[in-house]
Design an enzyme around this catalytic site. Structure first.
Site, PDB file in Angstrom:
ATOM      1  CG  ASP A  13     -48.194 -72.434  37.976  1.00 15.92           C
ATOM      2  OD1 ASP A  13     -47.580 -73.295  38.632  1.00 15.92           O
ATOM      3  OD2 ASP A  13     -47.713 -71.831  37.007  1.00 15.92           O
ATOM      4  CE  LYS A  24     -50.864 -78.883  39.507  1.00 13.07           C
ATOM      5  NZ  LYS A  24     -50.800 -77.552  38.894  1.00 13.07           N
ATOM      6  N   GLY A  34     -43.925 -76.748  40.117  1.00  8.09           N
ATOM      7  CA  GLY A  34     -43.502 -75.929  41.255  1.00  8.09           C
ATOM      8  C   GLY A  34     -44.697 -75.735  42.145  1.00  8.09           C
ATOM      9  CG  HIS A  35     -46.523 -78.567  43.724  1.00  7.46           C
ATOM     10  ND1 HIS A  35     -47.426 -78.318  42.732  1.00  7.46           N
ATOM     11  CD2 HIS A  35     -46.056 -79.804  43.501  1.00  7.46           C
ATOM     12  CE1 HIS A  35     -47.504 -79.365  41.951  1.00  7.46           C
ATOM     13  NE2 HIS A  35     -46.676 -80.281  42.390  1.00  7.46           N
ATOM     14  CD  GLN A  42     -46.179 -80.500  34.826  1.00  2.84           C
ATOM     15  OE1 GLN A  42     -46.301 -81.708  34.817  1.00  2.84           O
ATOM     16  NE2 GLN A  42     -45.234 -79.921  35.527  1.00  2.84           N
TER      17      GLN A  42
HETATM   18  P1  GDP Z   1     -49.528 -75.567  41.768  1.00  6.65           P
HETATM   19  O1  GDP Z   1     -48.406 -75.641  40.803  1.00  6.65           O
HETATM   20  O2  GDP Z   1     -50.850 -75.868  41.141  1.00  6.65           O
HETATM   21  O3  GDP Z   1     -49.305 -76.385  42.996  1.00  6.65           O
HETATM   22  O4  GDP Z   1     -49.623 -74.037  42.218  1.00  6.65           O
HETATM   23  P2  GDP Z   1     -48.417 -73.044  42.573  1.00  6.65           P
HETATM   24  O5  GDP Z   1     -47.989 -73.317  43.965  1.00  6.65           O
HETATM   25  O6  GDP Z   1     -47.386 -73.034  41.501  1.00  6.65           O
HETATM   26  O7  GDP Z   1     -49.146 -71.651  42.408  1.00  6.65           O
HETATM   27  C1  GDP Z   1     -50.230 -71.280  43.169  1.00  6.65           C
HETATM   28  C2  GDP Z   1     -49.852 -70.053  44.016  1.00  6.65           C
HETATM   29  O8  GDP Z   1     -51.026 -69.491  44.558  1.00  6.65           O
HETATM   30  C3  GDP Z   1     -48.975 -70.358  45.216  1.00  6.65           C
HETATM   31  O9  GDP Z   1     -48.169 -69.262  45.488  1.00  6.65           O
HETATM   32  C4  GDP Z   1     -49.992 -70.598  46.335  1.00  6.65           C
HETATM   33  O10 GDP Z   1     -49.473 -70.363  47.614  1.00  6.65           O
HETATM   34  C5  GDP Z   1     -51.026 -69.587  45.967  1.00  6.65           C
HETATM   35  N1  GDP Z   1     -52.404 -69.945  46.304  1.00  6.65           N
HETATM   36  C6  GDP Z   1     -52.997 -71.149  46.264  1.00  6.65           C
HETATM   37  N2  GDP Z   1     -54.326 -71.032  46.564  1.00  6.65           N
HETATM   38  C7  GDP Z   1     -54.542 -69.704  46.775  1.00  6.65           C
HETATM   39  C8  GDP Z   1     -55.705 -68.942  47.094  1.00  6.65           C
HETATM   40  O11 GDP Z   1     -56.815 -69.438  47.237  1.00  6.65           O
HETATM   41  N3  GDP Z   1     -55.515 -67.590  47.228  1.00  6.65           N
HETATM   42  C9  GDP Z   1     -54.300 -66.993  47.068  1.00  6.65           C
HETATM   43  N4  GDP Z   1     -54.220 -65.690  47.215  1.00  6.65           N
HETATM   44  N5  GDP Z   1     -53.210 -67.689  46.757  1.00  6.65           N
HETATM   45  C10 GDP Z   1     -53.330 -69.027  46.609  1.00  6.65           C
HETATM   46  P1  IMO Z   2     -47.212 -76.949  38.025  1.00  7.35           P
HETATM   47  O1  IMO Z   2     -47.168 -78.362  38.501  1.00  7.35           O
HETATM   48  C1  IMO Z   2     -47.430 -74.143  34.687  1.00  7.35           C
HETATM   49  C2  IMO Z   2     -45.421 -75.282  30.966  1.00  7.35           C
HETATM   50  C3  IMO Z   2     -44.174 -74.493  30.569  1.00  7.35           C
HETATM   51  C4  IMO Z   2     -44.258 -74.599  29.072  1.00  7.35           C
HETATM   52  C5  IMO Z   2     -44.807 -76.012  28.843  1.00  7.35           C
HETATM   53  C6  IMO Z   2     -43.731 -77.051  28.562  1.00  7.35           C
HETATM   54  O2  IMO Z   2     -46.451 -76.013  38.869  1.00  7.35           O
HETATM   55  O3  IMO Z   2     -48.612 -76.527  37.768  1.00  7.35           O
HETATM   56  P2  IMO Z   2     -41.900 -78.264  30.045  1.00  7.35           P
HETATM   57  O4  IMO Z   2     -40.750 -77.692  30.828  1.00  7.35           O
HETATM   58  O5  IMO Z   2     -42.850 -79.060  30.866  1.00  7.35           O
HETATM   59  O6  IMO Z   2     -41.466 -79.003  28.819  1.00  7.35           O
HETATM   60  O7  IMO Z   2     -42.688 -76.972  29.522  1.00  7.35           O
HETATM   61  O8  IMO Z   2     -45.494 -76.358  30.042  1.00  7.35           O
HETATM   62  N1  IMO Z   2     -45.368 -75.862  32.330  1.00  7.35           N
HETATM   63  C7  IMO Z   2     -46.059 -75.386  33.367  1.00  7.35           C
HETATM   64  N2  IMO Z   2     -46.861 -74.318  33.483  1.00  7.35           N
HETATM   65  N3  IMO Z   2     -47.282 -74.968  35.737  1.00  7.35           N
HETATM   66  C8  IMO Z   2     -46.493 -76.054  35.637  1.00  7.35           C
HETATM   67  O9  IMO Z   2     -46.403 -76.984  36.625  1.00  7.35           O
HETATM   68  C9  IMO Z   2     -45.813 -76.292  34.431  1.00  7.35           C
HETATM   69  N4  IMO Z   2     -44.970 -77.255  34.001  1.00  7.35           N
HETATM   70  C10 IMO Z   2     -44.715 -76.983  32.713  1.00  7.35           C
HETATM   71  O10 IMO Z   2     -44.238 -73.169  31.021  1.00  7.35           O
HETATM   72  O11 IMO Z   2     -45.216 -73.691  28.570  1.00  7.35           O
HETATM   73 MG    MG Z   3     -46.868 -74.476  40.042  1.00  6.88          MG
END
Ligand code: GDP
Ligand code: IMO
Ligand code: MG
Length: 459
Positions: A12, A15, A39-40, A232
């Site tokens: 998170d 990416k 989850g992106h 991840q």
């Molecule tokens: P990922 O799993 O690494 O692709 O990241 P996620 O999408 O799960 O979580 C990142 C969250 O932060 C999302 O809701 C993005 O829209 C948000 N986000 C990403 N970059 C920024 C940033 O520079 N500032 C803010 N405020 N939000 C961001």
């Molecule tokens: P993105 O791509 C954050 C964490 C889970 C748990 C551990 C194992 O959005 O960055 P799993 O279901 O993979 O066996 O869970 O890894 N986890 C993540 N945490 N971002 C993710 O993906 C994750 N995918 C798995 O919360 O601690």
């Molecule tokens: Mg994510």
């Protein structure tokens, strides 16, 4: 050429947003590991897309590939494709024949195993998507692969071999009645066969299944730009993360070669961008030396919501940053940036550049801190110990930075790096020096027009 995107922390990091920013010039975006545990969030033309399996670039019409290192839940994939279809998008997504399939019994077992572990407070806090059980079957050489879905006889005979022992585990090891489970059909060979054979037909009709390594190699040989999109992050990598609080795959750069089916030199000759959230967040259990406050149920030993400065700050950052899981909606644990963690991540993956996100979230704080090093058994450490037990004993030594005032993200992004507040630049320069890696871009908001780009990564 290639650009590889790797999460430098615990997932998170944003990416998806960086894949979106740099993915524009990519012809092909390849996911190389993980599944629908990812989850992106991608914001495109004002619309927000939450994707788990479809590679982020697909929103913009880039060809998406789920590589052999992925575990694929066809139900999630088709649901996402259908939902994108309803929003007028028709992404071209290919799936590796060699990728392993997540079946309903994997999801059921993920839940049952977590539940059993919770009796001794040793649950991982998985996303419940069946990721671990599917990779287990891959390592145990009994997994069923995407290519098998296209060969009904093979699918049936493999299900007949694999499912009865799974059922026995549920009944004899965990003492549960399969018929009482939420999804009792998860262990029924006949139902599984029909459902997954139909998924296979849909894959075949849409011509989605490919020999992914060859597909990517052909694209590179034709002069195309390929992005490898890690899900991840480094600290939840099964080898380099904080085992056992990890996922079951390799999000680090080495995983890109194995999981996309290309040579390590293909990855190593390109850019490898480490994605860093400007602070730290974590979903699920495990240590976190720079944590602020805690989340009941996830922070080890934290049984009751506390009060006071750290709690308030944690709540503030969580709310400002929207730190709730994209997949599960759980509140994420938050803390200061952990620099020993980042030194470890930079070494493992060999980052050529950094993307530092969420600097807008920290704006308005008087002081921003980072865990610069740890103290463990009286010794100062600059990188992470290899065992989680020792990591849990590390105490962070903090450095303090003057905060920066809130700014207009779009203005700063359009004017460029120099328009960032001076204190924010000092923070970034510290990080760049410590990791000996240039900062390629800075996220100052979720949208791509809220990203300060310093370096165009494609030649
Ligand atoms: P990922 O799993 O690494 O692709 O990241 P996620 O999408 O799960 O979580 C990142 C969250 O932060 C999302 O809701 C993005 O829209 C948000 N986000 C990403 N970059 C920024 C940033 O520079 N500032 C803010 N405020 N939000 C961001
Ligand atoms: P993105 O791509 C954050 C964490 C889970 C748990 C551990 C194992 O959005 O960055 P799993 O279901 O993979 O066996 O869970 O890894 N986890 C993540 N945490 N971002 C993710 O993906 C994750 N995918 C798995 O919360 O601690
Ligand atoms: Mg994510």
């Amino acid at each position: 050429m290639t650009v590889t995107i790797v999460g430098a922390q615990l997932g998170d990091e944003g990416k998806g947003g960086i894949v979106d920013v740099y993915g524009d010039a990519a012809d092909v975006v390849v996911r190389y590991q993980g599944g629908d545990n990812a989850g992106h969030t991608v914001v495109h033309e004002g619309a927000e897309y939450k994707l788990s399996l479809v590679p982020s670039g697909a929103v913009r019409g880039t060809v998406g590939v789920l590589g052999n290192g992925c575990v694929v839940n066809p139900e999630t994939l088709f649901d996402e494709l259908d939902a994108l279809g309803e929003r007028g998008l028709d992404p071209d997504v290919r799936v590796a024949e060699r990728a392993h399939v997540i079946f309903p019994y994997h999801r059921a077992l993920d839940g049952i195993e977590e539940e059993a572990k919770s009796e001794t407070d040793s649950e991982i806090g998985t996303t419940g998507r069946g990721i671990g059980p599917t990779y287990e079957d891959k390592a145990a050489r009994r997994g069923i692969r995407v290519g098998d879905l296209l060969a009904p006889d093979v699918l049936r005979s493999k299900l007949e071999r694999v499912v009865p022992p799974k059922r026995a585990v549920v009944e004899d090891v965990y003492g549960l009645a399969v018929d009482d489970l939420d999804d009792s059909a998860a262990f029924d060979v006949g139902t599984l066969y029909e459902t997954y054979r139909d998924f296979g037909r849909r894959f075949a009709e849409a011509d989605m299944v490919v020999n992914a390594g060859q597909f990517v190699t052909d694209a590179l040989e034709a002069g195309r730009n390929v992005m490898f999109e890690g899900a991840q992050g480094t600290l939840i990598d099964i080898d380099h993360g904080n085992f056992p609080y990890v996922t079951s795959s390799n999000p680090t750069a080495g995983g890109a070669a194995v999981g996309a089916g290309v040579s390590p030199s293909v990855v190593g000759d390109g850019e490898i961008i480490g994605i860093v959230k400007g602070y730290l967040s974590r979903v699920g259990s495990g240590p976190m030396p720079t944590e602020l406050g805690g989340v009941v149920g996830d922070t080890p030993g934290y049984d009751e919501q506390g009060e006071g400065g750290d709690e308030e700050l944690a709540t503030y950052i969580r709310e400002e940053g929207g730190e709730y899981g994209t997949v599960t909606g759980r509140p994420r644990r938050v803390g200061w940036l952990d620099v020993p963690m980042l030194r470890h991540a930079a070494r493992v993956s060999g980052f050529t550049g950094l993307a530092v996100n969420h600097l807008d979230v920290l704006a308005g704080l008087d002081e921003v801190r980072v865990g610069h090093s740890y103290t463990l058994d009286g010794e100062e450490l600059f990188t992470m110990p290899a065992t989680t037990e020792r990591w849990a004993k590390c105490e962070a030594n903090y450095r303090s930075f003057d905060g920066w005032v809130p700014f207009d993200s779009e203005t700063v992004a359009s004017e460029g790096y120099a328009a960032l507040p001076e204190n924010a630049r000092a923070y970034l320069e510290y990080l760049s020096d410590e990791l000996d890696t240039p900062v390629y871009c800075v996220g100052v908001g979720p949208g791509r027009e809220q990203t300060v780009i310093r370096e165009e990564v494609w030649e």
